[in-house]
Design a protein around this motif. Sequence first.
Motif, PDB file in Angstrom:
ATOM      1  N   SER A 155      -6.176   6.368  -1.027  1.00 30.13           N
ATOM      2  CA  SER A 155      -5.873   6.983   0.268  1.00 30.13           C
ATOM      3  C   SER A 155      -7.010   6.831   1.277  1.00 30.13           C
ATOM      4  CB  SER A 155      -5.561   8.476   0.071  1.00 30.13           C
ATOM      5  OG  SER A 155      -6.647   9.128  -0.577  1.00 30.13           O
ATOM      6  N   ASP A 156      -7.870   5.870   1.075  1.00 33.07           N
ATOM      7  CA  ASP A 156      -8.964   5.624   2.015  1.00 33.07           C
ATOM      8  C   ASP A 156      -8.473   4.876   3.244  1.00 33.07           C
ATOM      9  OD1 ASP A 156     -10.735   6.823   0.274  1.00 33.07           O
ATOM     10  OD2 ASP A 156     -11.372   4.925  -0.648  1.00 33.07           O
TER      11      ASP A 156
ATOM     12  N   PHE B  33       1.449   5.080   6.925  1.00 33.57           N
ATOM     13  CA  PHE B  33       1.717   5.711   5.638  1.00 33.57           C
ATOM     14  C   PHE B  33       1.058   4.978   4.479  1.00 33.57           C
ATOM     15  CE2 PHE B  33       4.779   2.412   5.788  1.00 33.57           C
ATOM     16  CZ  PHE B  33       5.581   2.600   6.900  1.00 33.57           C
ATOM     17  N   GLY B  34      -0.099   4.361   4.719  1.00 31.02           N
ATOM     18  CA  GLY B  34      -0.838   3.715   3.633  1.00 31.02           C
ATOM     19  C   GLY B  34      -2.226   3.323   4.075  1.00 31.02           C
ATOM     20  N   PRO B  35      -3.074   2.920   3.127  1.00 33.32           N
ATOM     21  CA  PRO B  35      -4.399   2.420   3.499  1.00 33.32           C
ATOM     22  C   PRO B  35      -4.293   1.218   4.428  1.00 33.32           C
ATOM     23  CG  PRO B  35      -4.284   2.857   1.142  1.00 33.32           C
ATOM     24  CD  PRO B  35      -2.883   2.997   1.673  1.00 33.32           C
TER      25      PRO B  35
ATOM     26  N   THR C  28       0.792  -1.233   0.000  1.00 32.55           N
ATOM     27  CA  THR C  28       0.000   0.000   0.000  1.00 32.55           C
ATOM     28  C   THR C  28       0.820   1.276   0.000  1.00 32.55           C
ATOM     29  OG1 THR C  28      -0.175  -0.111   2.411  1.00 32.55           O
ATOM     30  CG2 THR C  28      -1.970  -1.085   1.134  1.00 32.55           C
ATOM     31  N   ASN C  29       2.125   1.180   0.202  1.00 37.03           N
ATOM     32  CA  ASN C  29       2.966   2.370   0.203  1.00 37.03           C
ATOM     33  C   ASN C  29       3.451   2.672  -1.215  1.00 37.03           C
ATOM     34  OD1 ASN C  29       4.353   4.550   1.164  1.00 37.03           O
ATOM     35  ND2 ASN C  29       5.745   3.408   2.466  1.00 37.03           N
TER      36      ASN C  29
ATOM     37  N   TYR D  22       1.475  -3.470  -7.423  1.00 37.69           N
ATOM     38  CA  TYR D  22       0.345  -2.629  -7.027  1.00 37.69           C
ATOM     39  C   TYR D  22       0.771  -1.869  -5.780  1.00 37.69           C
ATOM     40  CZ  TYR D  22      -2.376  -5.689 -10.113  1.00 37.69           C
ATOM     41  OH  TYR D  22      -2.848  -6.388 -11.204  1.00 37.69           O
ATOM     42  N   ASP D  23       0.774  -0.534  -5.869  1.00 42.28           N
ATOM     43  CA  ASP D  23       1.233   0.268  -4.729  1.00 42.28           C
ATOM     44  C   ASP D  23       0.200   1.322  -4.376  1.00 42.28           C
ATOM     45  OD1 ASP D  23       1.621   1.997  -6.895  1.00 42.28           O
ATOM     46  OD2 ASP D  23       3.455   2.857  -6.039  1.00 42.28           O
ATOM     47  N   ALA D  24       0.637   2.433  -3.774  1.00 44.53           N
ATOM     48  CA  ALA D  24      -0.281   3.464  -3.290  1.00 44.53           C
ATOM     49  C   ALA D  24      -1.195   3.997  -4.393  1.00 44.53           C
ATOM     50  CB  ALA D  24       0.529   4.608  -2.675  1.00 44.53           C
TER      51      ALA D  24
END
Length: 616
Positions: free
Chosen positions: A360-361, A366-368, A332-333, A353-355
Amino acid sequence: MKSSRLGAWISKPFIFFTLLMVIKIYLARIVIFDSSSAWLQLATGIPSVWVIFCLIEWLAPRRKLGVYITVNLLLTTIFFAVIMYYKYFGVIVTYHALQQVNQVTEVRGSVFSLLHPYFLFIYTDVVVFLLLYMSRRFRNWGRSLAVRESNVWIASLFSLSLITSVTTVWTHQDSINELKQAENMGILNYEAYAVFASATQEVEDPSNVTEDAIRNLKAWQEPAVPLYWGKAEGKNVIVLQLEAAQNFLLDLKIDGQEVTPVMNKLMKEHFYFPHFYQQVGQGNTSDAEFVVNTSFYIPQHGAAAQDYGDRELPSMPKVLKEHGYQTATFHTNDVQFWNRKELYKAIGFDQYYDAKFFGSDDMVFFGPSDEVLYDKTADELLKMSQTGQPFYSQIISMSSHHPFNIPDRKIRFQLPERYKNTLVGDYIQAQNYTDYALGTFIDKLKANGLWDKSVIVIYGDHLGLPIYSLSDREMNLMKEIYNRDYKYSEMLNIPLMVIAPGITEPKRMEQTGGQVDIMPTLANLLGVSLQGHIHFGQDLLNTTHNLLPQRYYLPSGSFVNDKGIFVPGLNYDDGIHYMYDGGKPSETDSTESEYNRALELLRLSDSYVSHLPKHE
């Protein structure tokens, strides 16, 4: 008259700043070398300071106060960095860590959590000097100090200090343990030595790196007919890396409350490895991704993603692509963090697959949140499966990141009073949430049909509670949890579960393993041969003996074997063995042969990976 002479003597920059350095050397000694003699630290530390101060007296007599202030700031920052780094990794930071400076803003919460107020005391004089320097009167006084000292005594002191420093370094350079080197050389001498040692380090001939050489060093032979060979052939693979998960969490109850009910159920229904250990370093999470996907050891200095991210790495994704698999990694970052974009290219993932993908939900750190990670990832995995090709995926959870102070909306575990306002308590709450989120992922995989069609590997990336960071109160809480002292063998122990519905059964695998072993274990289950593919791990489903070299969180020369963890002193002879069960070690629990073979394994890995060609 005597007091005025004393005042004039102390007001000399050389003397005054030497006294400041004495205080800072002593502060570093309290934090890092608490059992070492204070006199030893001063005897090794002050000569290196005097070498620098003599150069100031020689080269900058007219601007000496300003130069002393600048050098004081520089040396103070070195001591401060050493203290802070030790509080998390337990080793002495060197110039190699400068390449990680740009990562600090991403993990500033972790950095600030390690920052005890008394550490900032080391900068008190720096702040005072900056304030005073704004005064014209102070600057005028500084100009009055522009007096050239006697060349005779400066030259004599410089020569004596330099000889002392060089002799100290030379005497202790053969020690394998970096902490012992720094303790006996002095911190500044050790920092200088680290530069010299890196420049003169010999690299193993890569032609010596063969499968037979590795097997001989590990004293392991692959069976002719391995158990579980090809039992999961053609199945999807989901490799799930849990942030900062330690093994003690599994089956843990605190005042009757289960901390990880989801993982507790999994460990009782599938393969569970209680003696599984991290093998990461400065890169932590990204290092774990590297080790698991390549079955190589981390580099001697720096993070694997930064040191090896430009290499064409042999890897599990590349091996499986040759067998018709599609590959992807989910995090997620931002992919730029820890140079992951280059690492993923080096490892050979088809897609990352990243941020940008996760948005940003529901942000946590520092990530979802992990819930968002799993929800969107499960949907994407279903799409991948619908192509008709099996997939290999790695998923990186992040919500239980240090310092573990998750948002109140995510807290599901009520801490007893004694755990509140402690790192241990925050850690348990964060890991309880991680376990809950994992449960939502499993439910979705079962609902969309992927659960029964996949092999799922769940493991921790690295420790969450470093011994070096815990207060006495927190160490007592860990003793309550373990019913024994919290030591290295507990700290580095992370969970591993291998889940293949219809194949795996309730089984507790007592053999020792590490992250380097995940790739060959998966390859065996999938029926994929690694013949001719250099790797340093071994198939845990067909292993009764293991040898796992360690770096960073433990000094060089440390290793994990079938009975516990060995940590050298100056060398092997004065090392200590920490048993798995906290019991009293015997002389036969670790051997000098294992010590030498562990070091050679690291040298072979360093040589092989550093000589790989660069990717485009």
